[in-house]
Design an enzyme around this catalytic site. Structure first.
Site, PDB file in Angstrom:
ATOM      1  N   CYS A 136       9.425 -27.892  19.164  1.00 41.10           N
ATOM      2  CA  CYS A 136       9.091 -27.163  17.932  1.00 41.10           C
ATOM      3  C   CYS A 136      10.363 -26.681  17.248  1.00 41.10           C
ATOM      4  CB  CYS A 136       8.179 -25.979  18.248  1.00 41.10           C
ATOM      5  SG  CYS A 136       7.726 -25.024  16.786  1.00 41.10           S
ATOM      6  N   CYS A 139      10.082 -23.214  15.686  1.00 37.37           N
ATOM      7  CA  CYS A 139      10.123 -22.125  16.676  1.00 37.37           C
ATOM      8  C   CYS A 139      11.547 -21.858  17.152  1.00 37.37           C
ATOM      9  CB  CYS A 139       9.268 -22.479  17.896  1.00 37.37           C
ATOM     10  SG  CYS A 139       7.613 -23.051  17.542  1.00 37.37           S
ATOM     11  N   ASP A 140      12.291 -22.915  17.432  1.00 33.34           N
ATOM     12  CA  ASP A 140      13.543 -22.778  18.167  1.00 33.34           C
ATOM     13  C   ASP A 140      14.803 -23.158  17.402  1.00 33.34           C
ATOM     14  OD1 ASP A 140      12.074 -21.962  20.419  1.00 33.34           O
ATOM     15  OD2 ASP A 140      11.711 -24.040  20.991  1.00 33.34           O
TER      16      ASP A 140
END
Length: 314
Positions: A136, A139-140
């Protein structure tokens, strides 16, 4: 086989499932939630979550899910370990089999079983999970500002992730197994014309290396060909963008899904084609796949379940 009757059954325990349990509990629906194979969902494999509102310093993924679980229990949710193994949604009340041995008869059902990211199947992907391997970018990606990353995949998702990461990282390699991109023409153009993205066609990632996290990827160019070339490429982050598999199989005989298996919902709501059955979180979301959007859909599913029960005097 033992049968238990409940008003609201929630299958799945990520942000969607736990949020649905919080709202259903506060509405006095006495929800029963089964956590599934991965209690807490995908976020339990994430070290730090920085984009969930209310945590200005960030929070560990497992801690965030523990907080949501505790909050759901505070409002009376009955949270249990168990896996839904079969369903019969022909008529209400609906029947769900847990662990192949117990049947729950539910007036309303909230499906929050999530989607599982597809991986290449390398042992190193497990070894470096949370230490440079991610599925992701949204997300990261923040953790890789001004660093070098690689994205695996050749479709629209891979191209989108590569472009997103190029806004943060100093360099993005797009590792593509085929000699072409499967992405839409406009996405191909954006990737090919981006000065920070380098596309490595006909490349396979066969391993990762690093002492305290990912420091590089082992590549094979033209795998199996006479002029096959093997080399290592230094990177800081390795992102998988080869798709997700929604965990919807046991519901497919009754619930409408798209060709991949994502549950189709009606009119921007969590309502499915089966009255009283609602879908929340990543199992019905091929686009965003974020904790906050999953939580929001869990809220909506619980509100819809309460309305459904109220309208029918159940």
């Amino acid at each position: 086989m033992e049968i238990e009757k409940v008003r609201c059954l929630i299958i799945g325990s990520g942000p969607a499932g736990y949020t649905a349990a919080i709202y259903a509990g506060r509405a006095n629906l006495s929800p029963v939630l089964y956590e599934g194979l991965q209690p807490g969902g995908q976020l339990t494999t994430t070290t730090e979550v920085e984009n969930f509102p209310g945590y200005p310093q960030g929070i560990d993924g497992p801690k965030l899910m523990e907080d949501l679980r505790t909050q759901a229990e505070r409002f009376g949710a009955d949270i249990r370990f168990g896996i839904a193994t079969a369903s019969d949604l022909t008529n209400a009340p609906y029947q769900i089999v847990i662990d192949g041995e117990k049947t729950i008869e539910a007036q309303t059902l909230i499906i929050a079983t999530g989607a599982t990211a597809k991986y290449l199947g390398l042992e190193d992907e497990k070894k470096y999970a949370g230490m440079g391997v991610s599925a992701c970018a949204t997300c990261d990606g923040f953790f890789y500002r001004k660093k070098v990353v690689a994205v695996v995949g050749g479709g629209d998702t891979a191209c989108e992730e590569a472009i997103y990461l190029a806004g943060l990282a100093s360099k993005v390699y797009l590792i593509v197994r085929k000699p072409f991109l499967r992405a839409s023409k406009i996405m191909q153009e954006r990737v090919m014309n981006h000065d920070k993205i380098e596309v490595l066609f006909e490349h396979n990632a066969v391993g990762l290396y690093g002492d305290n996290g990912v420091e590089g990827v082992n590549l094979v160019e033209r795998f199996g060909a006479a002029d096959e070339k093997r080399y290592s490429l230094p990177i800081d982050g390795f992102f998988l963008a080869i798709g997700h598999q929604p965990n919807s199989d046991i519901f497919k005989p009754y619930i409408d899904t798209d060709e991949t298996g994502y549950i189709l919902t009606e009119d921007n709501s969590p309502r499915t084609n089966v009255p009283g059955v609602f879908a929340a979180g990543d199992v019905a979301d091929p686009h965003y796949r974020q904790a906050i959007t999953a939580a929001g859909s869990g809220c909506k599913a619980a509100i819809e379940a309460e309305r459904y029960l109220s309208e029918r005097g159940l």
